[in-house]
Design a protein around this motif. Structure first.
Motif, short mmCIF file in Angstrom:
data_model
loop_
_atom_site.label_atom_id
_atom_site.label_comp_id
_atom_site.label_asym_id
_atom_site.label_seq_id
_atom_site.Cartn_x
_atom_site.Cartn_y
_atom_site.Cartn_z
N PHE A 47 43.05 50.46 30.24
CA PHE A 47 43.91 50.90 31.31
C PHE A 47 43.96 49.84 32.39
O PHE A 47 43.22 48.88 32.38
N CYS A 48 44.86 50.03 33.34
CA CYS A 48 45.07 49.06 34.41
C CYS A 48 43.74 48.67 35.02
O CYS A 48 43.04 49.48 35.58
N ALA A 49 43.38 47.39 34.92
CA ALA A 49 42.09 46.95 35.41
C ALA A 49 42.23 45.70 36.25
O ALA A 49 43.20 44.98 36.15
N HIS A 74 43.42 48.22 45.13
CA HIS A 74 44.09 47.72 43.93
C HIS A 74 44.17 48.81 42.88
O HIS A 74 45.23 49.06 42.31
N GLU A 75 43.03 49.46 42.63
CA GLU A 75 43.00 50.47 41.57
C GLU A 75 43.85 51.70 41.94
O GLU A 75 44.55 52.25 41.09
N ILE A 76 43.78 52.12 43.19
CA ILE A 76 44.61 53.26 43.60
C ILE A 76 46.08 52.91 43.43
O ILE A 76 46.87 53.73 42.95
N PHE A 80 50.80 53.73 41.35
CA PHE A 80 52.14 53.65 41.91
C PHE A 80 52.82 52.31 41.61
O PHE A 80 53.81 51.96 42.24
N ASP A 81 52.26 51.54 40.65
CA ASP A 81 52.91 50.27 40.31
C ASP A 81 54.03 50.54 39.29
O ASP A 81 54.36 51.68 38.99
N ASP A 82 54.60 49.47 38.73
CA ASP A 82 55.76 49.66 37.86
C ASP A 82 55.42 50.41 36.59
O ASP A 82 56.31 51.01 35.96
N GLN A 83 54.14 50.41 36.18
CA GLN A 83 53.73 51.21 35.02
C GLN A 83 53.16 52.56 35.44
O GLN A 83 53.61 53.61 34.98
N GLY A 97 52.35 44.08 37.27
CA GLY A 97 51.57 45.25 37.68
C GLY A 97 50.34 44.87 38.48
O GLY A 97 50.01 45.49 39.50
N GLU A 98 49.64 43.83 38.04
CA GLU A 98 48.43 43.40 38.74
C GLU A 98 48.76 42.72 40.06
O GLU A 98 48.01 42.84 41.04
#
Length: 686
Positions: free
Chosen positions: A6-8, A523-525, A529-532, A583-584
């Motif tokens: 997942f998003c890391a 960053h993690e929060i 709400f990012d593009d993914q 996303g990052e």
């Protein structure tokens, strides 16, 4: 088995909480400053560099000039150094267990025997390739392609490279259920570009070395036609690469959600019968459908299977069985494998000492069991308590920020607040530890233990099917220096090991902690709400909760970020992929912006102390930049550019701060300075 990452926030990047936890209603104020350290690593600073021109080098320049990458690493830096510092700690725990000869069947026995078996090089040398004989026999026994489904299931269950792989996770459109996911795989090199880019001399050279590596390994294994075998394997993998989705395409969760009933799965892949595959995995009677992440790939793979001779497939399978086992085989195989995967692909000159590899093996195989012991020895309770305050403040800063956004409509803001209110923070370690009772480890059987650990991991995932969602499960171990956001559980997770300096220092002034771990939390929060992440709702389901106008405004802002980061070049001729890293980059920019707001709120209206001539705001931004110090060998950087959704550290620091108004004020950045961006060119999302 495919692992869902997942998003890391790391070179890739987290309070045990309640899924229905409510947001904090008041800010937690800063700690008393008069007894605290500044947190700034002054010895790394370079006063000859103007912070207004290159903030990354102003903060880290002396370290960049003097630090050397150790011979057994492909990179060095804040993340890597902290990760390396945990290895001796885990080694001490592992060695202690190995000396005790604990009771059979206990986790202690399994860790000890797993480690000891790997360290018994005399036994490994004496066995040679005998441990692989049963697996090679499976391949030799193949007489027709109708038998491929069973062999692919075996390869997948052992995490051996094969043309596709499985994963188990929450259904993206029904987060109350687990689902089986089938996804593209099958390459021995990191990305399709390594096979297909003929205009890149470095990648072309790597491709040639890969073929020679295969040939040498097969020759040592007794293949009398190793050169021909290597050529056929490379050709087959190239065909797979041609039909695979790119890393950018893989970022689209909607495009990757393709639920197909078992009864219709064979229609997608003529000539390939899925029932034997599913029966071999033991899941045919647990679920009635699967998610196919890349249906065009599977359809193309079906034709490749038909067109490729069975003998070529057998050679391909044998190669990957051999390659996957290299670390558990005699020295000659191990060293040749490192020569390609360590030196050629990552530029690392020397393989790390064996005890370190043994510790990493135990960590990868029984990470939570080791983690339980690690937490007892190395994670102070006060670290968790202070981290909980930071997370609480960051969530409140996001809550307040949502209400003030000029690009988000009231309807979308309401949905965003609902999602934020259900965020589940997890800090340090799990509430419930993984049970390794079904993992069989036998002293003296290095390869068998390695395979059993892989099989256990796959079976652990498959056993989730048909069961309730385990909201206490962690995707990382406590000793992992990293963090992540999982959109399906709507959780942010921060393992114990990242809660150390320079990310988090309980003895330091709050400014640096907010700039470092605070930005990580933010960053993690923000991944929610990012593009993914924004495509998932508060329950973890793929659902469009944005208005059309909000989508358009958000896309306009992020398009500017894509352009900004696509202009950064870490190596001559190589540029950051602004679409892959979007996303990052959103998370970095959003994270530091919210962390800055949370820091200001934490001061409670009082001025921050000046420490060593630096204001609180200045220490905040220095805290952010100093965690991204790093160096990479050229080959490792190329691999990262091709595969990693995170920008290199230099651009995570400078690229982010150029968009932050507070940074301009803190360091007096003005037009003409190299860090300067005109206000109209800055991206402000949160």
């Amino acid at each position: 088995m495919k692992t869902f990452h997942f998003c890391a926030i790391a070179l890739c990047l987290f309070s045990v909480g309640n899924a229905n936890a409510t947001l904090p209603q008041k800010i937690v104020t800063a700690s008393s400053p008069h007894v605290l350290l500044s947190g700034v690593i002054q010895k790394n600073n370079d006063a000859s560099v103007k912070p207004q021109d290159d903030f990354y080098r102003y903060v880290n320049g002396t370290w960049i000039k003097t630090a050397e990458i150790p011979a057994d690493r492909s990179s060095a830096g804040a993340f890597i150094d902290l990760r390396e510092a945990t290895i001796p700690q885990l080694h001490k725990i592992t060695e202690s267990l190995a000396k005790q000869r604990p009771k059979p069947g206990t986790d202690a026995q399994k860790i000890a025997d797993l480690y000891s078996s790997f360290m018994d090089t005399a036994k490994i040398e004496s066995l040679g390739l005998k441990p692989l004989a049963p697996e090679f026999a499976k391949i030799d026994a193949l007489t027709n392609k109708a038998q491929l489904p069973e062999i692919l299931a075996y390869m997948n269950s052992m995490s051996i490279t094969a043309p596709f792989d499985f994963g188990v996770h929450q259904d993206n459109k029904d987060s109350t259920k687990y689902v089986l996911d089938i996804a593209q795989a099958g390459l021995g090199m990191p990305d399709r570009d390594y096979y297909l880019k003929d205009d890149d001399a470095k990648l072309k050279d790597t491709r040639e070395k890969y073929q020679k590596h295969i040939e040498k390994m097969l020759t040592m294994a007794g293949d009398k036609s190793a050169a021909q075998s290597a050529a056929s394997i490379l050709a087959l993998e190239t065909e797979l690469a041609k039909v695979q989705w790119t890393k950018v395409e893989l970022r689209d969760p909607i495009k990757a959600y393709n639920k197909i009933e078992f009864s219709k799965l064979n229609e997608l892949t003529p000539g390939f019968d899925w029932m034997p595959y599913l029966k071999t995995l033991g899941v045919h009677d647990k679920i009635d459908s699967v998610i196919v992440s890349q249906p065009t790939y599977l359809a193309a793979l079906s034709k490749i299977m038909q067109d490729t001779p069975l003998e070529t497939w057998k050679t391909y399978f044998k190669w990957h069985i051999l390659s996957s086992a290299a670390t558990q085989l005699p020295k000659a195989f191990n060293e040749e494998s490192f020569s390609f995967y360590g030196t050629t692909l990552s530029g690392t000159p020397t393989q790390e000492i064996r005890w370190k590899r043994g510790v990493r093996l135990a960590d990868a195989s029984m990470g939570e069991s080791l983690g339980r012991l690690y937490v007892e020895k190395h994670f102070p309770a006060q670290n968790k308590a202070k981290m909980e305050k930071l997370v609480s403040n960051l969530l409140l800063a996001y809550k307040q920020s949502i209400d003030t956004l000029d690009w988000m409509s009231p309807a979308t803001k309401k949905e965003a607040q609902a999602k934020l209110a259900t965020f589940m923070p997890k800090i340090g370690y799990p509430n419930k530890w993984k049970n390794y009772a079904d993992l069989k480890i036998t002293r003296g059987d290095a390869l068998g233990n390695f395979r059993n650990a892989r099989y256990f991991a796959g079976k652990f995932e498959l056993n989730k099917l048909g069961k309730p969602i385990d909201r206490d499960e962690w995707g990382m171990t406590p000793q992992t220096v990293n963090a992540y956001y999982n959109p399906e559980l709507n959780e942010i997770v921060f393992p114990a090991a990242i809660l150390q300096a320079p990310f988090f220092d309980a003895k330091a002034d709050d400014a640096v902690n907010y700039g470092a771990i605070g930005a990580v939390i933010g960053h993690e929060i923000s991944h929610g709400f990012d593009d993914q992440g924004a495509q998932y709702d508060e329950k973890g389901n793929l659902r469009d909760w944005w208005t059309k106008e909000d989508h358009e405004k958000f896309a306009a802002k992020t398009a500017v970020l894509v352009k900004q980061y696509s202009g950064f070049s870490p190596l001559p001729g190589y540029f950051v992929n602004g679409e892959l890293t979007l996303g990052e980059n959103i998370a970095d920019n959003s994270g530091v912006a919210i962390a800055y707001k949370a820091y200001k709120l934490s001061l409670g209206g009082k001025p921050a102390p000046v420490i060593n001539g630096l204001t609180g705001d200045q220490r905040f931004f220095i805290g952010f930049a100093q965690v991204w110090r790093g160096k990479f060998r050229e080959a490792a950087m190329i691999q990262r550019i091709k595969t990693d959704p995170h920008s290199p550290g230099e651009f995570r620091a400078n690229g982010t701060l150029r968009n932050q108004p507070g940074f301009y004020e803190a360091f007096g950045v003005k037009e003409g300075d190299k860090m300067y961006l005109a206000p109209k060119d800055r991206v402000s999302i949160w």
